[in-house]
Motif scaffolding. Structure first.
Motif, short mmCIF file in Angstrom:
data_model
loop_
_atom_site.label_atom_id
_atom_site.label_comp_id
_atom_site.label_asym_id
_atom_site.label_seq_id
_atom_site.Cartn_x
_atom_site.Cartn_y
_atom_site.Cartn_z
N SER A 1 40.37 41.13 30.95
CA SER A 1 41.53 40.46 30.38
C SER A 1 41.24 38.97 30.28
CB SER A 1 42.74 40.71 31.28
OG SER A 1 43.89 40.13 30.76
N ALA A 2 41.84 38.33 29.28
CA ALA A 2 41.65 36.89 29.13
C ALA A 2 42.18 36.14 30.35
CB ALA A 2 42.33 36.40 27.86
N VAL A 3 43.32 36.59 30.86
CA VAL A 3 43.91 36.02 32.06
C VAL A 3 44.01 37.14 33.09
CG1 VAL A 3 45.94 34.89 33.04
CG2 VAL A 3 45.24 34.37 30.69
N LEU A 4 43.27 37.02 34.19
CA LEU A 4 43.22 38.06 35.21
C LEU A 4 44.62 38.34 35.76
CD1 LEU A 4 41.15 39.85 36.58
CD2 LEU A 4 41.00 38.18 38.39
N GLY A 5 45.00 39.58 35.76
CA GLY A 5 46.30 39.98 36.27
C GLY A 5 47.32 40.28 35.20
N THR A 6 47.01 39.95 33.95
CA THR A 6 47.96 40.19 32.87
C THR A 6 48.25 41.67 32.71
OG1 THR A 6 47.11 38.26 31.71
CG2 THR A 6 48.42 39.78 30.43
N GLN A 7 47.19 42.48 32.62
CA GLN A 7 47.38 43.91 32.46
C GLN A 7 48.05 44.51 33.70
OE1 GLN A 7 46.74 45.66 29.65
NE2 GLN A 7 46.15 43.74 28.71
#
Length: 162
Positions: free
Chosen positions: A69-75
């Protein structure tokens, strides 16, 4: 939730996440969201708490598996909220497959809408047709796999270990 049930959900999440990432790398379309199917199955079977925890674990897997993910934790956050919401749609007793498909389709639409907003915020174009195909594929796979997952999980939870 019992330990065998949690282990089974974890294994299903891992298989689903690896399949989604592997098939996505081969540019197969429309690709069903197998992680969402496992999260929805857990949430519809055990309620919002199990849906939230299963969604969090499944989202972390998708965040960590390449391409990530582009920003860790988004998914992880998206799937946790989705699992909680699907858990609120849980019905006691036997439910119709129409209800299962409808809940998975609404959850898939919500995930795709948030993903589209995130993509637009980053300046990435959004293919609405592809998103709708993914929702339809996810609902169809959910129709086939959620009853199977429930039977296997019920068997794993009620099996006695000697």
């Amino acid at each position: 939730m019992t330990v065998p049930g949690a282990v089974l959900r974890g294994a299903l999440l891992l298989v689903g996440a690896v399949l989604v990432v592997t098939l996505g790398a081969r540019h197969l379309a429309p690709l069903p969201d197998l992680v969402l199917v496992v999260v929805a199955s857990a949430a519809l079977r055990a309620g919002p708490r199990a849906g939230l925890l299963t969604g969090l674990a499944g989202g972390w897997l998708l965040d960590l598996l390449p391409p990530g993910s582009a920003v860790l934790g988004t998914q992880a956050l998206l799937y946790a909220v989705c699992g909680f919401a699907v858990g609120l749609a849980r019905r006691p007793g036997r439910v119709s497959l129409v209800w299962v498909v409808a809940v998975i389709a609404v959850a898939g639409c919500g995930l795709e809408a948030v993903r589209a907003l995130l993509a637009l915020a980053q300046g990435v174009p959004v293919d609405v047709g592809s998103s709708l195909g993914r929702v339809l594929a996810t609902a169809t796979v959910g129709l086939l796999l959620v009853p199977l997952f429930n039977v296997v999980e019920r068997h794993a939870e009620h099996r006695r270990f000697a």
